[in-house]
Scaffold this active site. Structure first.
Site, PDB file in Angstrom:
ATOM      1  N   GLY A 274     -26.859  94.182  57.275  1.00  0.00           N
ATOM      2  CA  GLY A 274     -26.177  95.020  56.379  1.00  0.00           C
ATOM      3  C   GLY A 274     -26.119  94.279  55.035  1.00  0.00           C
ATOM      4  N   LYS A 275     -25.851  95.119  53.951  1.00  0.00           N
ATOM      5  CA  LYS A 275     -25.491  94.333  52.693  1.00  0.00           C
ATOM      6  C   LYS A 275     -24.863  95.204  51.794  1.00  0.00           C
ATOM      7  CE  LYS A 275     -27.147  90.426  50.803  1.00  0.00           C
ATOM      8  NZ  LYS A 275     -27.100  89.339  51.660  1.00  0.00           N
ATOM      9  N   GLY A 276     -23.938  94.530  51.001  1.00  0.00           N
ATOM     10  CA  GLY A 276     -23.091  95.413  50.001  1.00  0.00           C
ATOM     11  C   GLY A 276     -23.307  94.870  48.541  1.00  0.00           C
TER      12      GLY A 276
ATOM     13  N   VAL B  11     -25.360  99.199  52.385  1.00  0.00           N
ATOM     14  CA  VAL B  11     -26.413  99.731  53.199  1.00  0.00           C
ATOM     15  C   VAL B  11     -26.384  99.278  54.416  1.00  0.00           C
ATOM     16  CG1 VAL B  11     -29.000 100.005  53.236  1.00  0.00           C
ATOM     17  CG2 VAL B  11     -27.892 100.178  51.112  1.00  0.00           C
TER      18      VAL B  11
ATOM     19  N   ASP C 246     -21.186  86.744  49.468  1.00  0.00           N
ATOM     20  CA  ASP C 246     -22.802  86.514  49.097  1.00  0.00           C
ATOM     21  C   ASP C 246     -22.428  86.077  47.581  1.00  0.00           C
ATOM     22  OD1 ASP C 246     -25.427  87.686  50.149  1.00  0.00           O
ATOM     23  OD2 ASP C 246     -25.420  88.137  47.974  1.00  0.00           O
TER      24      ASP C 246
END
Ligand code: GLU
Length: 420
Positions: A108-110, A63, A149
């Site tokens: 952002g992050k995945g 995202v 992460d």
């Protein structure tokens, strides 16, 4: 999609925080909507050949909350409970975090829903490379730069770098941060998040006139963030009395021997069974008396059920989103806990990621002490600015931190205008 996101409890929490801040800032209705919703939500299916010859299909999400202030920046998470709502919430928090820290990035992050603890490294490599391949049309050093992460490490970043570079036909170190130093990762990046947490804890103790040496701490989570926070607090002379991870929780009134705990972890894969401590219930551990409580694992662990029972003076949010909104209200009402909000507390990681990216773009490298000194300066400035803002506006640290981040993004949106 809006409803689907809002139905997710973690996204609901991030959106609820945003609404409160937008009211506080009196944000123009049109800018408010543009700030709240993610720009891109990308989901890919990832077929992977498992070691036993089966093909398993995983789902991976990325995202990108906003690209208005620069490329998006944020980690890639491997965890069985990953879903698109959680990833969107984490992307939104990254957005405010980068803005609060003055980094030229959007958030952002995945995340990939998988259990890395049950996968071999070869399976994880195939999964990571497939994700990098599927997502490659949407990422780039000026578009979206990933980092480790929960459940991922520098090794995962090395695989993404290799997959992307192979596709491009040239070495592109600036495509990811948090990669191994030998691949032009930055000195100091691995410990950066935990180091920043411990540094801020020391700053907060000083503000409360509590001596850093001898101050007591409890840390929930002993992954990359928790373990380096513990190590640095130990080096400052603090007493870390309780530590927990997925295997259980351990306690020692006199302070745990951190070096021995780390070697126990290396041997057994968890803190449970550590000889130099007693066993304690992980939920009970959070309620023990201490100077500093550090949630350093996942979201939503400080809730309305335990917030009134906390007996810490400082709550240092090393994890992203560890405190629910009802718990926040209880903590604000109590007024006796000094909160270091997540988007500041764990910003050491993304700040050194930024340093890594800058070094990569310049084909230059800094020493570890240069990196950590620059990190401490940046974090200290952000901390002092936050305290100043909160004193001036008579607001909580949570509201102050989020308001600073959101306001920066809102101003950028306003100045850029709405196209077409
Ligand atoms: N995953 C980390 C975070 O949540 C670091 C992100 C980055 O370095 O880009 O802040």
């Amino acid at each position: 999609m809006k409803e689907q996101l809002l139905n997710d409890p973690v996204f609901g929490m991030a959106a609820g925080q945003f609404d409160r801040v937008a009211d506080f800032l009196n944000l123009d209705e049109r800018v408010r909507e543009r700030c709240k919703w993610p720009k891109r939500i990308i989901t890919v299916s990832l077929p992977v050949t498992m070691d036993d010859g089966r093909t398993e299909v995983f789902f991976g999400h990325r995202v990108q909350h906003h690209l208005s202030r620069g490329p998006v920046k944020g980690g890639l998470r491997f965890h069985p409970k990953v879903n698109v709502g959680e990833v969107a919430a984490l992307a939104m928090w990254m957005n405010w975090k980068c803005a609060l820290m003055g980094l030229p990035y959007g958030g952002g992050k995945g995340g990939i829903a998988c259990n890395p603890r049950e996968m071999s490294m070869a399976e994880q490599e195939r999964l990571t490379r497939r994700f990098a391949q599927e997502i490659s049309p949407f990422i780039g050093p000026d578009i979206d730069v990933m980092a480790p992460d929960v459940g991922t490490s520098s090794q995962h970043m090395a695989w993404i770098l290799d997959t992307y570079s192979t596709r491009e036909g040239r070495f592109v170190p600036e495509i990811v941060t948090g990669k191994p130093v030998v691949l032009q990762g930055s000195e100091g990046r691995t410990q950066a998040t935990g180091h920043g947490v411990a540094f801020l804890v020391a700053c907060a103790l000083e503000k409360l006139n509590i001596s850093v040496a001898g101050a007591t701490a409890i840390v929930q989570g002993f992954g990359n963030v928790g373990s380096y926070a513990v190590e640095t607090m130990d080096a400052y002379g603090m007493k870390v009395c309780g530590v927990s991870d997925i295997t259980g929780a351990v306690w020692n009134d006199k302070g745990l021997n951190v070096a021995e705990l780390k070697s126990h972890l290396a041997k057994t894969g968890g803190v449970a069974g550590f000889a130099g401590a007693e066993k304690i219930d992980p939920d009970e551990m959070l309620l023990q008396k201490c100077d500093v409580l550090v949630p350093a694992a996942l979201e939503r662990v400080i809730t309305e059920k335990n917030a009134s029972g906390l007996r810490c003076k400082i709550l240092a949010e090393a994890a992203n989103g560890p405190t629910t909104q009802p718990a926040d209200a209880i903590i604000e009402e109590r007024g006796d806990i000094f909160l270091i909000p997540d988007i500041l507390c764990n910003a050491g990681g993304v700040t050194v990621s930024y340093f890594e990216w800058v070094q990569n773009l310049q084909r230059f490298s800094w020493t570890k002490s240069e990196v950590l000194a620059k990190l401490e300066t940046k974090i200290n400035d952000a901390f002092e600015n936050l305290l100043h803002f909160c004193a001036e506006h008579k607001c909580s640290h949570r509201l102050g931190a989020l308001a600073t981040g959101v306001d920066t993004v809102a101003k950028v949106k306003k100045n850029r205008g709405l196209f077409p």
